[in-house]
Scaffold this active site. Sequence first.
Site, PDB file in Angstrom:
ATOM      1  N   ASP A   1       0.765  -0.823  -0.043  1.00  0.00           N
ATOM      2  CA  ASP A   1      -0.284   0.288   0.354  1.00  0.00           C
ATOM      3  C   ASP A   1       1.482   0.680   0.208  1.00  0.00           C
ATOM      4  O   ASP A   1      -0.167   2.054  -0.332  1.00  0.00           O
ATOM      5  CB  ASP A   1      -1.079   0.232   1.430  1.00  0.00           C
TER       6      ASP A   1
ATOM      7  N   ASP B   1      -7.873  -8.280  -2.849  1.00  0.00           N
ATOM      8  CA  ASP B   1      -8.213  -6.947  -2.485  1.00  0.00           C
ATOM      9  C   ASP B   1      -7.162  -5.669  -3.806  1.00  0.00           C
ATOM     10  O   ASP B   1      -7.238  -4.549  -4.305  1.00  0.00           O
ATOM     11  CB  ASP B   1      -7.533  -6.415  -1.241  1.00  0.00           C
TER      12      ASP B   1
ATOM     13  N   ASP C   1     -13.374  -0.421   9.742  1.00  0.00           N
ATOM     14  CA  ASP C   1     -12.032  -0.076   9.661  1.00  0.00           C
ATOM     15  C   ASP C   1     -11.768   0.987   8.649  1.00  0.00           C
ATOM     16  O   ASP C   1     -11.441   1.610   9.358  1.00  0.00           O
ATOM     17  CB  ASP C   1     -11.422  -0.940   9.697  1.00  0.00           C
TER      18      ASP C   1
ATOM     19  N   LYS D   1      -9.964 -11.149   3.203  1.00  0.00           N
ATOM     20  CA  LYS D   1      -8.764 -10.341   4.103  1.00  0.00           C
ATOM     21  C   LYS D   1      -8.636 -10.607   5.409  1.00  0.00           C
ATOM     22  O   LYS D   1      -7.599 -10.237   6.320  1.00  0.00           O
ATOM     23  CB  LYS D   1      -8.065  -9.748   3.632  1.00  0.00           C
TER      24      LYS D   1
END
Length: 347
Positions: free
Chosen positions: A100, A167, A237, A194
């Site tokens: 990321d 993802d 989240d 995930k």
Amino acid sequence: MALQSDQHLFEAKFDELLTEMTERGLTDPDLVDAYKRLREVLVYNVTGGKKNRGLSVIGSLRELLPPSQLTQDTVQRALMVGWCIEMIQGFFLMGDDIMDGSVTRRGQLCWYKKDGIGLDAINDIVLLEASVYRLLRRHCRTQPYYVHLLELFNEITFLSELGQALDLMTAAPLGQIDLSLFSMQKYKAIVKYKTAFYSFYFPVAAAMYMAGIYSEEEHNNAKQILLDIGEFFQIQDDYLDCYGDPVVTGKIGTDIQDNKCSWLVVKALEVMSMKQRTELEACYGRKDEASVAKVKELYNTLQMPTLYHKYEEESYQRLQKLIAQHARNLPHSVFLNFAKTIYKRNK
């Protein structure tokens, strides 16, 4: 999830395991530097979180076994298995941060961002995972549930990595931003694999095996409830990634910049007008602050905080029904303790 005293026991157990995992470095001059590195990796990447997953093993075991069966050895093994789950969590997060391009994690620089680390962190990730199986072998090899635990750790890791693949492919397929790839169905698949499996089913399933509960039916019943809790946890989240306070959450949210298939964007796509969708497509997945600010402004116009809090309430009510329906032979407290831990949290 755990008794207050369990938190102290859990912390103390890490120091013991840290010594055990790196003790060979004291006697083998060829490997002393490598074991020093392993020690740094463990301390930096495994200890800084909330530890809910690890503590859930001993907490669940206390609900599943009568006190007379909770011998000191049993408690110590549960603490060790809990730390193994925290180590799995640690290596997932280390890899996730690299993929990321994240900057902070748990209130500190991501491991790979530290001076002198960089992509050497990839080997640290592999080393961390390998250490898990050394601990399980050393402490559980003679136990009747050993093979069940090994299969559980392998299966959960595999499923979670499939979820990460989903993802990543949705976030930036071939570097292109395409919001048509986002849907609630795709989102729920990513979340299930995930996050939900390893965050919620994993520690409870480990405790169930340690308690001698091997029935596939009982594990499936627990899974139904825990995957639903896990779905809400990830939605929460996603909400905190955008609306949480970085000082409290310990991380700076990047879902918008990273073109993530988050609950906020999927929900927004369901309720927005075509004009708003055009605005979103022009800004989502862009790194510049102005584009991120426009996406957040759009979320506010769509009243995403209100929609989220409505979902939170509906989710809690659904959880109560799932527990009544599926937890007939399992203590309801195993699941309700999770609910108390995560609902209304702010980090």
